[in-house]
Design a protein around this motif. Structure first.
Motif, PDB file in Angstrom:
ATOM      1  N   VAL A 143       0.839  -1.201   0.000  1.00 14.35           N
ATOM      2  CA  VAL A 143       0.000   0.000   0.000  1.00 14.35           C
ATOM      3  C   VAL A 143       0.871   1.248   0.000  1.00 14.35           C
ATOM      4  N   GLN A 144       1.969   1.216   0.733  1.00 11.68           N
ATOM      5  CA  GLN A 144       2.867   2.365   0.760  1.00 11.68           C
ATOM      6  C   GLN A 144       3.409   2.694  -0.628  1.00 11.68           C
ATOM      7  N   GLU A 145       3.532   1.654  -1.473  1.00 12.53           N
ATOM      8  CA  GLU A 145       4.053   1.846  -2.833  1.00 12.53           C
ATOM      9  C   GLU A 145       2.935   1.970  -3.863  1.00 12.53           C
ATOM     10  N   ASP A 146       1.664   2.124  -3.374  1.00 12.21           N
ATOM     11  CA  ASP A 146       0.502   2.260  -4.258  1.00 12.21           C
ATOM     12  C   ASP A 146       0.319   1.025  -5.139  1.00 12.21           C
ATOM     13  N   ARG A 187      -1.396  -2.803  -4.608  1.00 15.65           N
ATOM     14  CA  ARG A 187      -2.088  -3.739  -3.736  1.00 15.65           C
ATOM     15  C   ARG A 187      -1.950  -5.173  -4.244  1.00 15.65           C
ATOM     16  N   GLY A 238      -4.377   0.155  -7.610  1.00 14.91           N
ATOM     17  CA  GLY A 238      -3.795   1.248  -6.865  1.00 14.91           C
ATOM     18  C   GLY A 238      -4.643   1.534  -5.639  1.00 14.91           C
ATOM     19  N   CYS A 239      -4.222   2.458  -4.812  1.00 13.44           N
ATOM     20  CA  CYS A 239      -4.921   2.741  -3.557  1.00 13.44           C
ATOM     21  C   CYS A 239      -6.314   3.309  -3.776  1.00 13.44           C
ATOM     22  N   GLU A 240      -6.560   3.963  -4.900  1.00 10.03           N
ATOM     23  CA  GLU A 240      -7.851   4.617  -5.140  1.00 10.03           C
ATOM     24  C   GLU A 240      -8.654   3.931  -6.244  1.00 10.03           C
ATOM     25  N   ASP A 241      -8.418   2.636  -6.435  1.00 11.27           N
ATOM     26  CA  ASP A 241      -9.125   1.876  -7.468  1.00 11.27           C
ATOM     27  C   ASP A 241     -10.164   0.955  -6.844  1.00 11.27           C
ATOM     28  N   ARG A 270      -1.003   5.439   4.566  1.00 11.63           N
ATOM     29  CA  ARG A 270      -1.850   5.777   3.436  1.00 11.63           C
ATOM     30  C   ARG A 270      -3.256   5.213   3.648  1.00 11.63           C
ATOM     31  N   VAL A 272      -6.798   3.386   1.523  1.00 14.55           N
ATOM     32  CA  VAL A 272      -7.251   2.697   0.324  1.00 14.55           C
ATOM     33  C   VAL A 272      -8.774   2.728   0.278  1.00 14.55           C
ATOM     34  N   SER A 295      -7.597   4.244 -11.959  1.00 14.86           N
ATOM     35  CA  SER A 295      -8.095   5.309 -11.104  1.00 14.86           C
ATOM     36  C   SER A 295      -8.964   6.259 -11.896  1.00 14.86           C
TER      37      SER A 295
END
Length: 287
Positions: A18-21, A23, A28-31, A209, A211, A285
């Motif tokens: 998660v830190q590297e975007d 998963r 990605g974190c916002e997908d 971060r 998610v 995203s």
């Protein structure tokens, strides 16, 4: 909430990803995962919808029944929510294991709809102080694969969009007695406007971060999350924190920047009763 056991090594792997975007499933974190929305799936209801979000499967049925308005709101109808956590969704829901979660979800739905802008409750009134429509919204958790609140909010909105209420005429005789007549025409009905019904966006804090659309494994790595109900116009109607951990103000402001775009995308699914926008299928995203 459904529980999944993870080793410390698995948790470290998820948090560092998660830190590297990046998963575990490549998002990605916002997908969001692919979301499927199907309406009119239960024949003996006024409206229904089924939502599949990853491995989360939600079924919602709406039944319109005639009743008496509440004393404090004599010219409005109202909604009643019931949430059933099936034992098939998670082993811990067996018996009365899912009662607490069901109550939590129902209370959240009450908070979302406890305002005049979400649904025009006055349109549900037949005769002030005497008769109104009561919408019984039944939510059934068929499978739990994480991110329950978002999936349920989409399913509820889609079911309300699909709801058809028979048109009613109030007849008054010479003696002043009132009689209610329901239309026999199945196409002569009232359709609710769900334009202002919000959808929930859950943002889970993992490490430094956050998610969206967390899986069960990611939820096991999160100590706190922020639930935001937002309309298609970006209006926040409800916000609450979940989990035992804490959220600092800077994290909350950062999360609030994401909820506007995602809220609009979720709103499309709930009101259209179809697949989410194209970005959800390929894991891209919306930005």
């Amino acid at each position: 909430m459904a529980f999944v056991a993870l080793s410390e090594a698995e948790k470290v792997y998820i948090v560092h990803g998660v830190q590297e975007d990046l998963r575990m499933d490549g998002r990605g974190c916002e997908d969001y995962r692919c979301v499927e929305v199907e309406t009119d799936v239960v024949s003996n209801t006024s409206g229904s919808a089924r939502v599949k979000l990853g491995h989360t499967d939600i079924l919602v049925g709406v039944k319109a029944e005639m009743g008496t308005p509440k004393l404090e709101k004599p010219n409005e109808g109202y909604l009643e929510f019931f949430v059933d956590c099936s034992a098939n969704a998670a082993p811990e829901f067996e018996g009365r294991g899912g009662d607490d979660l069901g109550t939590e979800i129902a209370n959240t739905l009450y908070r979302i709809f406890n305002n005049k802008s979400s649904i025009d409750l006055k349109s549900l009134c037949i005769n002030p102080r005497e008769h109104c429509w009561i919408l019984y919204v039944d939510v059934l958790l068929l499978e739990c694969g994480g991110n329950l609140f978002d999936a349920i909010s989409i399913a509820v909105k889609a079911a309300l969009f699909n709801t058809r209420i028979p048109r009613v005429r109030v007849l008054e005789d010479e003696e002043g007695l009132k009689d209610i007549e329901l239309s026999d025409d199945p196409y002569d009905c009232i359709q609710l406007s769900v334009e202002n019904v919000p959808c929930i966006v859950t943002l889970c804090k993992i490490g430094y971060r956050h998610v969206v659309d967390a899986t069960l494994q990611e939820e096991a790595c999160s100590l706190a999350s922020l639930l935001v109900s937002v309309t298609s116009k970006g209006v926040v109607t409800c916000m609450r924190k979940a989990g035992k951990g804490s959220l600092d103000p800077e994290s909350i402001f950062e999360m609030m920047e994401v909820r506007l775009v995602l809220g609009r995308c979720l709103d499309l699914a709930g009101s259209a009763g179809c697949l989410l926008p194209p970005w959800s299928h390929c894991g891209n995203s919306p930005h």
